[in-house]
Scaffold this motif. Sequence first.
Motif, PDB file in Angstrom:
ATOM      1  N   ASN A 287       0.831  -1.209   0.000  1.00 34.22           N
ATOM      2  CA  ASN A 287       0.000   0.000   0.000  1.00 34.22           C
ATOM      3  C   ASN A 287       0.863   1.256   0.000  1.00 34.22           C
ATOM      4  O   ASN A 287       0.547   2.242  -0.684  1.00 34.22           O
ATOM      5  N   GLN A 288       1.944   1.236   0.772  1.00 29.45           N
ATOM      6  CA  GLN A 288       2.843   2.382   0.803  1.00 29.45           C
ATOM      7  C   GLN A 288       3.459   2.640  -0.567  1.00 29.45           C
ATOM      8  O   GLN A 288       3.591   3.788  -0.995  1.00 29.45           O
ATOM      9  N   ARG A 289       3.819   1.567  -1.262  1.00 28.30           N
ATOM     10  CA  ARG A 289       4.418   1.730  -2.588  1.00 28.30           C
ATOM     11  C   ARG A 289       3.417   2.292  -3.585  1.00 28.30           C
ATOM     12  O   ARG A 289       3.770   3.136  -4.413  1.00 28.30           O
ATOM     13  N   ARG A 290       2.175   1.828  -3.521  1.00 25.71           N
ATOM     14  CA  ARG A 290       1.152   2.369  -4.420  1.00 25.71           C
ATOM     15  C   ARG A 290       0.938   3.850  -4.148  1.00 25.71           C
ATOM     16  O   ARG A 290       0.828   4.663  -5.071  1.00 25.71           O
ATOM     17  N   THR A 291       0.876   4.203  -2.855  1.00 27.13           N
ATOM     18  CA  THR A 291       0.698   5.607  -2.484  1.00 27.13           C
ATOM     19  C   THR A 291       1.880   6.444  -2.949  1.00 27.13           C
ATOM     20  O   THR A 291       1.724   7.562  -3.455  1.00 27.13           O
ATOM     21  N   ALA A 292       3.096   5.902  -2.792  1.00 25.52           N
ATOM     22  CA  ALA A 292       4.304   6.628  -3.202  1.00 25.52           C
ATOM     23  C   ALA A 292       4.318   6.847  -4.711  1.00 25.52           C
ATOM     24  O   ALA A 292       4.695   7.917  -5.185  1.00 25.52           O
ATOM     25  N   ARG A 293       3.910   5.828  -5.479  1.00 27.72           N
ATOM     26  CA  ARG A 293       3.876   5.994  -6.941  1.00 27.72           C
ATOM     27  C   ARG A 293       2.894   7.081  -7.343  1.00 27.72           C
ATOM     28  O   ARG A 293       3.186   7.899  -8.212  1.00 27.72           O
ATOM     29  N   ARG A 294       1.712   7.084  -6.701  1.00 31.51           N
ATOM     30  CA  ARG A 294       0.731   8.127  -7.017  1.00 31.51           C
ATOM     31  C   ARG A 294       1.269   9.503  -6.643  1.00 31.51           C
ATOM     32  O   ARG A 294       1.087  10.476  -7.375  1.00 31.51           O
ATOM     33  N   ALA A 295       1.951   9.585  -5.484  1.00 31.14           N
ATOM     34  CA  ALA A 295       2.509  10.866  -5.050  1.00 31.14           C
ATOM     35  C   ALA A 295       3.570  11.351  -6.026  1.00 31.14           C
ATOM     36  O   ALA A 295       3.647  12.543  -6.344  1.00 31.14           O
ATOM     37  N   ASP A 296       4.400  10.428  -6.523  1.00 26.71           N
ATOM     38  CA  ASP A 296       5.414  10.811  -7.504  1.00 26.71           C
ATOM     39  C   ASP A 296       4.775  11.330  -8.783  1.00 26.71           C
ATOM     40  O   ASP A 296       5.232  12.322  -9.370  1.00 26.71           O
TER      41      ASP A 296
ATOM     42  N   LEU B 289      13.725  17.117 -15.153  1.00 28.65           N
ATOM     43  CA  LEU B 289      12.830  16.162 -14.498  1.00 28.65           C
ATOM     44  C   LEU B 289      13.516  14.803 -14.341  1.00 28.65           C
ATOM     45  O   LEU B 289      13.369  14.136 -13.310  1.00 28.65           O
ATOM     46  N   ARG B 290      14.268  14.394 -15.365  1.00 29.82           N
ATOM     47  CA  ARG B 290      15.015  13.144 -15.222  1.00 29.82           C
ATOM     48  C   ARG B 290      16.073  13.274 -14.134  1.00 29.82           C
ATOM     49  O   ARG B 290      16.308  12.329 -13.369  1.00 29.82           O
ATOM     50  N   ALA B 291      16.711  14.435 -14.075  1.00 28.03           N
ATOM     51  CA  ALA B 291      17.708  14.658 -13.019  1.00 28.03           C
ATOM     52  C   ALA B 291      17.059  14.625 -11.644  1.00 28.03           C
ATOM     53  O   ALA B 291      17.590  14.030 -10.702  1.00 28.03           O
ATOM     54  N   LEU B 292      15.902  15.245 -11.519  1.00 25.39           N
ATOM     55  CA  LEU B 292      15.184  15.214 -10.242  1.00 25.39           C
ATOM     56  C   LEU B 292      14.776  13.793  -9.876  1.00 25.39           C
ATOM     57  O   LEU B 292      14.676  13.440  -8.695  1.00 25.39           O
ATOM     58  N   GLY B 293      14.525  12.984 -10.896  1.00 25.28           N
ATOM     59  CA  GLY B 293      14.165  11.596 -10.636  1.00 25.28           C
ATOM     60  C   GLY B 293      15.278  10.797  -9.986  1.00 25.28           C
ATOM     61  O   GLY B 293      15.022   9.746  -9.397  1.00 25.28           O
ATOM     62  N   GLU B 294      16.522  11.286 -10.078  1.00 25.17           N
ATOM     63  CA  GLU B 294      17.646  10.622  -9.421  1.00 25.17           C
ATOM     64  C   GLU B 294      17.686  10.934  -7.924  1.00 25.17           C
ATOM     65  O   GLU B 294      18.406  10.282  -7.178  1.00 25.17           O
ATOM     66  N   CYS B 295      16.933  11.930  -7.486  1.00 25.72           N
ATOM     67  CA  CYS B 295      16.908  12.309  -6.075  1.00 25.72           C
ATOM     68  C   CYS B 295      15.843  11.499  -5.341  1.00 25.72           C
ATOM     69  O   CYS B 295      14.881  11.009  -5.933  1.00 25.72           O
ATOM     70  N   THR B 296      16.007  11.374  -4.031  1.00 23.57           N
ATOM     71  CA  THR B 296      14.944  10.791  -3.224  1.00 23.57           C
ATOM     72  C   THR B 296      13.799  11.796  -3.103  1.00 23.57           C
ATOM     73  O   THR B 296      13.948  12.977  -3.414  1.00 23.57           O
ATOM     74  N   ARG B 297      12.649  11.328  -2.619  1.00 23.49           N
ATOM     75  CA  ARG B 297      11.505  12.238  -2.445  1.00 23.49           C
ATOM     76  C   ARG B 297      11.862  13.372  -1.487  1.00 23.49           C
ATOM     77  O   ARG B 297      11.514  14.529  -1.725  1.00 23.49           O
ATOM     78  N   ALA B 298      12.543  13.041  -0.393  1.00 23.16           N
ATOM     79  CA  ALA B 298      12.906  14.066   0.583  1.00 23.16           C
ATOM     80  C   ALA B 298      13.876  15.078  -0.020  1.00 23.16           C
ATOM     81  O   ALA B 298      13.776  16.280   0.242  1.00 23.16           O
ATOM     82  N   GLU B 299      14.811  14.601  -0.851  1.00 25.65           N
ATOM     83  CA  GLU B 299      15.770  15.510  -1.486  1.00 25.65           C
ATOM     84  C   GLU B 299      15.077  16.404  -2.510  1.00 25.65           C
ATOM     85  O   GLU B 299      15.372  17.597  -2.592  1.00 25.65           O
ATOM     86  N   ARG B 300      14.173  15.828  -3.303  1.00 22.36           N
ATOM     87  CA  ARG B 300      13.438  16.645  -4.270  1.00 22.36           C
ATOM     88  C   ARG B 300      12.647  17.736  -3.562  1.00 22.36           C
ATOM     89  O   ARG B 300      12.628  18.887  -3.984  1.00 22.36           O
ATOM     90  N   GLU B 301      11.981  17.356  -2.475  1.00 22.72           N
ATOM     91  CA  GLU B 301      11.177  18.345  -1.757  1.00 22.72           C
ATOM     92  C   GLU B 301      12.055  19.442  -1.180  1.00 22.72           C
ATOM     93  O   GLU B 301      11.701  20.626  -1.208  1.00 22.72           O
ATOM     94  N   ALA B 302      13.230  19.076  -0.666  1.00 24.26           N
ATOM     95  CA  ALA B 302      14.154  20.086  -0.128  1.00 24.26           C
ATOM     96  C   ALA B 302      14.564  21.065  -1.213  1.00 24.26           C
ATOM     97  O   ALA B 302      14.593  22.289  -0.997  1.00 24.26           O
ATOM     98  N   LEU B 303      14.870  20.536  -2.388  1.00 23.04           N
ATOM     99  CA  LEU B 303      15.303  21.395  -3.491  1.00 23.04           C
ATOM    100  C   LEU B 303      14.194  22.341  -3.927  1.00 23.04           C
ATOM    101  O   LEU B 303      14.413  23.539  -4.122  1.00 23.04           O
TER     102      LEU B 303
END
Length: 201
Positions: free
Chosen positions: A79-88, A117-131
């Motif tokens: 469930n967490q993975r499904r939620t994470a994919r939707r959030a991404d 966007l591809r470069a941002l995809g290399e970051c974790t969710r927390a890192e993307r949000e920080a940026l």
Amino acid sequence: MSRHPDNRVDTVDDRDAELSALFRQHAPRVHAYARRHVEPSQCDDVVSETFLVAWRRPDQVPDEPLPWLLVVARNVIANQRRTARRADQVWFAAVREGWTSTAPSADEAVHERESVLRALGECTRAEREALLLTAWDGLPPAEAAAVADCSVRAFTVRLHRARTRLRAAYAADAAPSTVPPAGEPARTPHLSRAALAQEIS
């Protein structure tokens, strides 16, 4: 768990006591299972949600509870993975919609956007949000850390890692055709309301 003949746990206090015993006995095993499947920062959440299910459904907990608990943990992780994919998906769609560019042509603007966007995809969710909290929303680290619900130190570490990953990924993705003539500054993509060039310079 002990039950009446009609399969109900005796009382709420009994249920809480038995769940506490269940947690003490099996939480380390559930945590170890979670660690094999998710990041360390997510393990405690998996354990908590697993035992919350046990608390809500005491009549379903078998006499040998560990296999049942691990199945619940597996479902929690799924469930967490499904939620994470939707959030991404939502996150990247929002960045696409908010994109602005200084590229001289529409094709180059699209290339710049997709490269970042591809470069941002290399970051974790927390890192993307920080940026994005700093580069897009314009927040200083202390305020951005409060939004991200972490310490300023943790936030600055995330931001440093995001900038490092972004520079490396964007440089690797840059096409030779985008290299400017000698003597001209390289164009870098911009995010709405902030110069991403500053982040990857």
